[in-house]
Design an enzyme around this catalytic site. Sequence first.
Site, PDB file in Angstrom:
ATOM      1  N   HIS A   5       0.843  -1.201   0.000  1.00  0.00           N
ATOM      2  CA  HIS A   5       0.000   0.000   0.000  1.00  0.00           C
ATOM      3  C   HIS A   5       0.880   1.252   0.000  1.00  0.00           C
ATOM      4  O   HIS A   5       1.285   1.765   1.040  1.00  0.00           O
ATOM      5  CB  HIS A   5      -0.923   0.013   1.227  1.00  0.00           C
ATOM      6  CG  HIS A   5      -1.974   1.077   1.183  1.00  0.00           C
ATOM      7  ND1 HIS A   5      -3.337   0.807   1.158  1.00  0.00           N
ATOM      8  CD2 HIS A   5      -1.883   2.436   1.134  1.00  0.00           C
ATOM      9  CE1 HIS A   5      -4.010   1.937   1.107  1.00  0.00           C
ATOM     10  NE2 HIS A   5      -3.140   2.945   1.095  1.00  0.00           N
TER      11      HIS A   5
ATOM     12  N   HIS B 104       1.247   4.953  -2.556  1.00  0.00           N
ATOM     13  CA  HIS B 104       0.727   5.730  -3.690  1.00  0.00           C
ATOM     14  C   HIS B 104       1.881   6.342  -4.484  1.00  0.00           C
ATOM     15  O   HIS B 104       2.731   7.026  -3.904  1.00  0.00           O
ATOM     16  CB  HIS B 104      -0.184   6.850  -3.184  1.00  0.00           C
ATOM     17  CG  HIS B 104      -1.452   6.357  -2.561  1.00  0.00           C
ATOM     18  ND1 HIS B 104      -2.655   6.323  -3.227  1.00  0.00           N
ATOM     19  CD2 HIS B 104      -1.705   5.860  -1.318  1.00  0.00           C
ATOM     20  CE1 HIS B 104      -3.595   5.836  -2.435  1.00  0.00           C
ATOM     21  NE2 HIS B 104      -3.037   5.545  -1.264  1.00  0.00           N
TER      22      HIS B 104
ATOM     23  N   HIS C 252      -9.813   1.301   0.021  1.00  0.00           N
ATOM     24  CA  HIS C 252      -9.538   2.131   1.199  1.00  0.00           C
ATOM     25  C   HIS C 252     -10.818   2.159   2.038  1.00  0.00           C
ATOM     26  O   HIS C 252     -11.860   2.631   1.567  1.00  0.00           O
ATOM     27  CB  HIS C 252      -9.224   3.574   0.796  1.00  0.00           C
ATOM     28  CG  HIS C 252      -7.839   3.791   0.284  1.00  0.00           C
ATOM     29  ND1 HIS C 252      -7.411   3.310  -0.922  1.00  0.00           N
ATOM     30  CD2 HIS C 252      -6.786   4.471   0.829  1.00  0.00           C
ATOM     31  CE1 HIS C 252      -6.144   3.688  -1.122  1.00  0.00           C
ATOM     32  NE2 HIS C 252      -5.746   4.379  -0.072  1.00  0.00           N
TER      33      HIS C 252
ATOM     34  N   GLU D 265     -10.299   3.829   7.387  1.00  0.00           N
ATOM     35  CA  GLU D 265      -9.126   4.642   7.735  1.00  0.00           C
ATOM     36  C   GLU D 265      -9.577   5.748   8.688  1.00  0.00           C
ATOM     37  O   GLU D 265      -9.192   5.778   9.852  1.00  0.00           O
ATOM     38  CB  GLU D 265      -8.489   5.231   6.470  1.00  0.00           C
ATOM     39  CG  GLU D 265      -7.278   6.109   6.763  1.00  0.00           C
ATOM     40  CD  GLU D 265      -6.663   6.717   5.504  1.00  0.00           C
ATOM     41  OE1 GLU D 265      -5.570   7.285   5.634  1.00  0.00           O
ATOM     42  OE2 GLU D 265      -7.267   6.641   4.415  1.00  0.00           O
TER      43      GLU D 265
ATOM     44  N   HIS E 112      -5.962   0.087   5.064  1.00  0.00           N
ATOM     45  CA  HIS E 112      -6.043   0.648   6.424  1.00  0.00           C
ATOM     46  C   HIS E 112      -6.944  -0.221   7.311  1.00  0.00           C
ATOM     47  O   HIS E 112      -6.460  -1.110   7.986  1.00  0.00           O
ATOM     48  CB  HIS E 112      -6.493   2.117   6.412  1.00  0.00           C
ATOM     49  CG  HIS E 112      -5.620   3.000   5.582  1.00  0.00           C
ATOM     50  ND1 HIS E 112      -4.356   3.384   5.993  1.00  0.00           N
ATOM     51  CD2 HIS E 112      -5.803   3.563   4.368  1.00  0.00           C
ATOM     52  CE1 HIS E 112      -3.803   4.151   5.058  1.00  0.00           C
ATOM     53  NE2 HIS E 112      -4.654   4.261   4.054  1.00  0.00           N
TER      54      HIS E 112
ATOM     55  N   ASP F 145       2.301   4.283   2.532  1.00  0.00           N
ATOM     56  CA  ASP F 145       1.170   5.083   2.058  1.00  0.00           C
ATOM     57  C   ASP F 145       1.632   6.233   1.162  1.00  0.00           C
ATOM     58  O   ASP F 145       1.578   6.132  -0.053  1.00  0.00           O
ATOM     59  CB  ASP F 145       0.342   5.584   3.244  1.00  0.00           C
ATOM     60  CG  ASP F 145      -1.085   5.948   2.880  1.00  0.00           C
ATOM     61  OD1 ASP F 145      -1.496   5.648   1.749  1.00  0.00           O
ATOM     62  OD2 ASP F 145      -1.795   6.526   3.720  1.00  0.00           O
TER      63      ASP F 145
END
Length: 365
Positions: free
Chosen positions: A21, A23, A219, A222, A243, A301
């Site tokens: 995970h 980005h 997602h 979170e 998350h 992340d």
Amino acid sequence: MAEHCTNDRQQTFNKPKVELHVHLDGAIRLETILDVAKQRGISLPVDTVQALKALCTVSRPATLTEFLGKFDEYMHVIAGDRKAIKRIAHEFVETKAKEGVAYVEVRYSPHLLANSGVEPIPWKQTEGDITPDEVVRLVNEGLSKGEKDFKIKARSILCCMRHMPSWSMDVVELCKKYRNDGVVAIDLAGDESLNCEAYPGHQRAYEEAVKCGIHRTVHAGEVGPPSVVKEAVDVLKAERIGHGYHTVEDQTLYRRLLDDNMHFEVCPISSKLTGACDPDFTKHPLVRFKKDKAKYSLNTDDPLIFDSTLDKDYETVKKYMGFTEDDFKTMNINAAHASFLPEKEKKDLLNLLYEAYNMVESTGL
């Protein structure tokens, strides 16, 4: 598969790792942003790495909204530029190789890097000729070159955005088109208050993904309540949860997901700085996940915005949550099992980890 580069200091877990995970647009180098801005003649309010870092990073617990606002500071520099898009993908793989990652799944929204064939055009760009399809092709090229240059394996996940359901069918079609060229799954990111029942475009895209055998992560949980996680699993048929911290607030759902071996993509430093979790790491839901033998991975992340590295996440859970070397080994083996690689490649990855960890393959892990 993995060459372990020497860092300035010893890594907390100096063995091959799996990251699921992270980005792409949250992992760009500050130096690259400045360099591309200069090449493209784009004026930024600052012109040094330190000043740009102050502009783009979150250094104290904030809100998810404040965090998302940081992308406005630099995304217009990279979006809509072929060389820049390919470059950030290639540099990303180099960074992960230096962090000792053997396999990484990097995610991004193709539409947020495009300047054509997308409505609205993001980041106040003028219309150009780079479509979301072209973005995926460029990222694939950058990742593929990075794999060859840095000897690790990198695959990508394409993100739908909760606030733009009109993009979601495009995303699943791109997943289908490039499923044999580096793209392994679909994701849904963004504001968790925008549920899928109100935005059926996402539901249709995920139904198509299920039908065509496209892997799915979402997602959820979170900053949102457990109901978002429940929707991700029951409606979108998510195979992994991005998350998922607030799942523990619904004991029935949590126990069900434990029984189903649901994999949680945990990002400790991120969860503190976005305000998703209690800033006291000793109270993090990961402590509960660990105690209950949940399946999870450790991930960065958006390391650019959190001014972080994968090792800092490992260091954090070792220091505040009592993680041991054996915990890290088990966790990475579970991450490899949860990866969206084809079975043959997954088996190769697992064999690499077992060998590096001096472990015999065990069905108990």
